[in-house]
Design an enzyme around this catalytic site. Structure first.
Site, PDB file in Angstrom:
ATOM      1  N   ASP A   1      52.154  38.946  31.846  1.00  0.00           N
ATOM      2  CA  ASP A   1      52.164  39.655  30.570  1.00  0.00           C
ATOM      3  C   ASP A   1      52.527  38.675  29.459  1.00  0.00           C
ATOM      4  O   ASP A   1      53.533  37.977  29.563  1.00  0.00           O
ATOM      5  CB  ASP A   1      53.209  40.771  30.686  1.00  0.00           C
TER       6      ASP A   1
ATOM      7  N   LYS B   1      47.931  49.299  37.183  1.00  0.00           N
ATOM      8  CA  LYS B   1      46.712  49.721  36.508  1.00  0.00           C
ATOM      9  C   LYS B   1      45.477  49.356  37.306  1.00  0.00           C
ATOM     10  O   LYS B   1      45.335  48.243  37.789  1.00  0.00           O
ATOM     11  CB  LYS B   1      46.670  48.985  35.164  1.00  0.00           C
TER      12      LYS B   1
ATOM     13  N   LEU C   1      53.055  51.066  41.451  1.00  0.00           N
ATOM     14  CA  LEU C   1      51.748  51.483  40.928  1.00  0.00           C
ATOM     15  C   LEU C   1      51.283  50.495  39.870  1.00  0.00           C
ATOM     16  O   LEU C   1      52.045  50.130  38.971  1.00  0.00           O
ATOM     17  CB  LEU C   1      51.879  52.871  40.291  1.00  0.00           C
TER      18      LEU C   1
ATOM     19  N   GLU D   1      47.569  56.432  47.246  1.00  0.00           N
ATOM     20  CA  GLU D   1      48.046  57.166  46.073  1.00  0.00           C
ATOM     21  C   GLU D   1      47.377  56.645  44.809  1.00  0.00           C
ATOM     22  O   GLU D   1      47.288  55.440  44.592  1.00  0.00           O
ATOM     23  CB  GLU D   1      49.562  57.021  45.899  1.00  0.00           C
TER      24      GLU D   1
ATOM     25  N   ASP E   1      51.415  40.500  38.020  1.00  0.00           N
ATOM     26  CA  ASP E   1      51.167  40.953  36.655  1.00  0.00           C
ATOM     27  C   ASP E   1      51.695  39.880  35.715  1.00  0.00           C
ATOM     28  O   ASP E   1      52.894  39.585  35.713  1.00  0.00           O
ATOM     29  CB  ASP E   1      51.907  42.287  36.446  1.00  0.00           C
TER      30      ASP E   1
END
Lengths: 520, 426
Positions: B113, B317, B315, B46, B111
């Protein structure tokens, strides 16, 4: 009791073979016939046992003496196996032990039928069964543990003595249970990390190149993982053979009532939609919200924003107290607009998730408000979050300040902090309820934020929150259930009468169940 | 090098150029196809696109590299996310019986951040970053890279700059891709040491024995602590931050330190005093004695969002995606050059488009190769594209990506051989 599609196991000596060990993995279903009365009695007893497992798990540290003692007492009272027999290797010590194990076996499989139907039910059932299994496994002698492992094909490799000594420091520093002495005395097993997730998650074991090194003593966690996985798969399989079971009119009512007895108070049925107006929320948050929701509401008002975890926990709670979708949208929108989000962005990004909560988007699940267990145990808050349970997740100092700010008395605060120290978070919240409503005894056992709200409204004599919540909702569901069953019953009036009679009998029994569960 | 005056309003003009001439499609496909070892791996993946005006489309999937290229050149997405490999083609998920369309595999991802560190950095907050706080990302990468390789045994790690304020890690090993959601969350929790929200003051608590993983991580933090925390962030200098640090220290030690600090102002010396107090406490008591380590970890240890790593269908990036707010390309990071990585030197889309324009003069376009056959056309376009990105600052990042893929390809080759052998067996 025959289940379609399952293998029949041919046993040479069924009695001793099948129940030759006090603890089992429930790999094979029972193959005998039993009476309907025994069917019901066994199921209800096991449900009581599992409910105790749940309560005891919240009130005491798992594995502590009080924990084990309470469970032992309950198992004894309900005639379940509760202690390994000293001479288990010889033939079974007579029918009574055999009967207990048989009851254990059969009741487990009956409850599978009731608890395989939804994700929530499965999760609850698996959690209690795993805890029960852990308690029983820990009570076994070492040889019995080994035997259990080998009976169930858990063969892992041990590492050589040279390798063990080479890793000496790392192994000692990875685990409480390993000292220099115990290191030399026992074998270490090398297990792929995917098979020992609980140990990895808690960092209780040495991990290198994808393998964990487990002392023999700790093999229980592996076993539990295995048990949990097998049970999870089996429940999925069971769910598929449900239609065949449900077509049996004798069983269906009982199974439904068994699962509703737990789920009946999930506050997903909105009884009072529209009875709360948005301008009441500020004052309600001070009077009738549990501390977690009061905190979320305050953060929302102050920051004009809440992160995802907070939106879910608070948004679903508001749904549970009776906010309609339109009200919810208006509520969130008007607050967010005061912050950095403009109306457009709200409609694009956040409105979707509010509608999602109400079951109007995506796979249209009508999400249920979070219970205390869920808030306490899952998705802990991190930097920038305000959700979670303040009694569980806030620093005691900050919690104290907050309670002072909310004008709780000093002695009340120290009582609450004591409870928090003992990890009795729901009891701490209950105490908070008692102190803020000025009553001696809450008279209910807190396990859901919406329950807090309803009880608070009741105590304040309010009509807005829907009094008598839980029981009434359950009765509504019951009535709907029964009328559905009657419709489904084809055939003559005689059959209908018979079904109605059976339902009545079951309803009587389940009313006992109800009162059992609603006692504090 | 400045960002060449990137303006997000120019995206509609820049994106078509980027996708037609610069986006490294063949490397991208080479990655996601994973050597063709598993059937339909690329086809069942996907993708999601964010288009102009915040239009978001999910469940995009493609049969071939060409189809991917054509669609991306047609839609010119502002953002591209990569999701899971499903049981069926995502673009056809509505035709599949409900319940059977499932996410099966995906890389294990992390991730990091910078906003999650707002309570411990004084130079910036929210979406801002600067070279001072960027060190936090360097530390995070060092610690996580070591742990994922040494502790978990993973080898194929791709670190990517997110384009604004963080980094992502894609663990591409076969074993990682097949992990269950429970396993992913266990890995993420093993790697988590900083716990608690706004309401929690002390976010790291250590008890004996100190796990080897924590020891290894501390070794890495210590390499940077003096320069980053004591000097650049000045955590022991300014009163506000000093108070925060002191609040993490048990009362008896804190009182002593407050006294010493009245005379001692140098951060390095102050820190030495803190460590001395800790050593003293470790000799005597059993509680709260590791506060010097706890401070280092609270200020420097990586903070990851478990929810990102947990879901198989989450999902994330895509590498080589553009960050619409900064214009920067999400480039893969070569860890050999980690210490000199400068997020402000990462090329922006306007920069590389401009570089491409400048290089236009004197190029041999290979017009003689404009054959009628589709095959040749594709090759020519690809050759052109290869020449194109090589003329821009994107070159070195694509080159590094190629090296990464070469490393993975060795394992694919082994798998393919195994499979073909099996097929010949009876």
């Amino acid at each position: 009791m025959q289940f379609p599609g399952r293998r029949k196991k041919f046993l040479t000596n069924p009695q001793t073979e099948l129940y030759g060990h006090p603890v089992q993995f429930y790999g094979e279903p029972p193959l005998e016939n039993i009476s309907l009365a025994e069917f019901e009695a066994f199921a209800v007893d096991r449900l009581k046992l599992l409910k105790t497992v749940e309560n005891v798990g919240v009130s005491y540290l798992k594995g502590s003496n009080q924990y084990s003692d309470k469970l032992t007492a309950e198992s004894k009272m309900l005639n379940f196996p509760y202690r390994p027999d000293a001479d288990d290797k010889k033939a079974l010590a007579g029918p009574s032990e055999y009967d207990k194990r048989r009851k254990d076996h059969i009741s487990h499989f009956i409850l599978r039928l009731a608890y395989c139907q939804t994700e929530d039910l499965r999760r609850w059932f698996i959690q209690q069964e795993v805890d029960l299994f852990r308690y029983r496994f820990n009570a076994l002698f070492s040889e019995q543990k080994l035997e259990l492992l080998h009976r169930n094909n858990l063969q892992y490799d041990t590492i050589s003595v040279e390798e063990k000594m080479g890793l000496k420091d790392e192994l000692i520093n990875s685990s409480y249970t390993v000292s220099a002495i115990t290191l030399e005395q026992q074998d270490f097993y090398k297990v792929p990390f995917q098979d020992a997730l609980d140990l990895v998650r808690a960092r209780k074991v040495y991990l290198q190149a994808g393998y964990v090194y487990i002392p023999h003593k700790d093999i229980v966690t592996i076993v539990l993982n295995d048990f949990r996985t097998r049970l999870s798969k089996s429940l999925a399989l069971t769910a598929r053979s449900l239609p065949a079971v449900h077509s049996d009119e004798r069983l269906q009512p009982l199974l439904n009532h068994l699962s509703h007895a737990y789920v009946g108070q999930d506050y997903s049925i909105q009884k009072n939609v529209g009875k709360i107006s948005l301008d009441q929320i500020d004052s309600l948050s001070g009077k009738s919200f549990p501390l977690c929701m009061r905190q979320l509401h305050q953060s929302l008002r102050e920051n004009h924003h809440l992160r995802h975890g907070g939106r879910m926990q608070y948004g679903l709670f508001l749904k549970g107290i009776g906010l309609s979708l339109e009200q919810a949208l208006q509520f969130w929108r008007s607050e967010f607009i005061r912050g950095k989000v403009n109306a457009d962005k709200f409609d694009k990004a956040y409105a979707y998730s509010v509608r999602h909560m109400f079951g109007k988007e995506g796979k249209r699940t009508d999400y249920t408000p979070y219970s205390c267990m869920k808030v306490i145990l899952s998705n802990p808050p991190s930097q920038g979050d305000h959700h979670g349970c303040p009694f569980r997740h806030s620093d005691p100092e900050l919690l104290k300040q907050k309670l002072q700010f909310y004008k709780v008395s000093a002695s009340g605060i120290s009582q609450i902090l004591e409870l928090v120290k003992g990890m009795h978070f729901q009891l701490a919240c209950q105490k908070y309820f008692e102190l803020t409503h000025n009553i001696e005894d809450a008279n209910f056992s807190l396990n859901h934020p919406n329950q807090y709200f309803i009880e608070s409204q009741k105590a304040l004599g309010g009509g807005g929150g829907g009094g008598g919540g839980g029981k009434e909702i359950k009765r509504e569901v019951d009535a709907a259930q029964r009328s559905q069953e009657n419709l489904a019953t084809r055939g003559s009036a005689a059959t209908q009468e018979a079904a109605a009679d059976a339902s009545k009998g079951v309803v009587e029994m389940t009313e006992d169940l109800d009162s059992y569960f609603q006692d504090a | 090098m400045s960002s060449q005056n990137y303006d997000s309003a120019c995206l509609p003009d820049l994106l078509p150029l980027y996708y037609r001439r610069l986006f490294p499609f063949s490397q991208y496909y080479r990655w996601l196809n994973y050597g063709g070892v598993q059937k339909n791996y690329f086809q069942n993946r996907e993708f999601s696109f964010t288009l102009k005006d915040d239009i978001y489309v999910r469940y995009q999937s493609f049969s071939t590299q060409t189809e991917l290229e054509k669609e991306m050149q047609k839609m010119n997405p502002y953002k591209i996310d990569i999701g899971a490999i499903y049981s069926h083609r995502p673009s056809q998920h509505n035709t599949v019986k409900s319940g059977t369309f499932q996410a099966l595999e995906k890389e294990l991802v992390f991730d990091i951040d910078m906003t999650d560190y707002d309570d411990v950095r004084s130079c910036c907050s929210a979406a801002d970053i600067c070279c001072k706080c960027w060190t936090l990302m360097t530390i995070a990468i060092r610690i996580l890279d070591r742990a994922l390789r040494d502790d978990f045994g993973f080898q194929q790690l791709l670190w990517v700059y997110s384009g604004r304020r963080g980094v992502h890690c894609w663990v591409c090993d076969e074993g990682a891709r097949k992990l269950s959601s429970a396993a992913r969350s266990a890995v993420a929790e093993y790697l988590s040491l900083v716990k608690g929200g706004d309401e929690t003051l002390k976010k790291v608590v250590l008890t004996d024995p100190i796990h080897p993983f924590i020891r290894e991580s501390l070794v890495l933090v210590e390499r940077y602590f003096s320069r980053y925390a004591l000097q650049e962030q000045d955590i022991l200098g300014r009163k506000e931050s000093l108070d925060k640090v002191l609040s993490l220290i048990p009362e008896d030690a804190r009182k002593e330190l407050q006294q010493y600090f009245q005379n001692e102002k140098k951060p390095e010396t102050r820190w030495k005093l803190v460590k001395d107090q800790a050593v003293r406490k470790q000799g005597t008591s059993k509680k709260g004695q590791h506060f010097e380590k706890e401070i280092m970890l609270q200020y420097c240890y990586p903070r990851l969002d478990v929810n990102v790593s947990k879901g198989v269908n989450h999902l994330l990036k895509s590498p080589f995606s553009v960050h619409p707010k900064t214009g920067r390309i999400s480039v893969p990071m070569d860890l050999k050059e980690l210490e000199t990585f400068d997020p402000f030197a990462v090329p922006t889309i306007s920069q590389i488009c401009e570089e491409l324009d400048r290089a236009k003069s004197g190029e041999e376009d290979g017009k003689s190769e404009d054959a009628k056959e589709k095959e040749n056309e594709k090759d020519a376009a690809e050759r052109r594209r290869i020449r194109d990105y090589k003329r821009t600052s994107l070159a070195k990042y694509v080159k590094y990506f190629d090296q990464f893929l070469d490393g993975m390809a060795r394992s694919w080759k082994g798998e393919l051989l195994k499979k073909s052998d099996l097929q010949k067996d009876f």
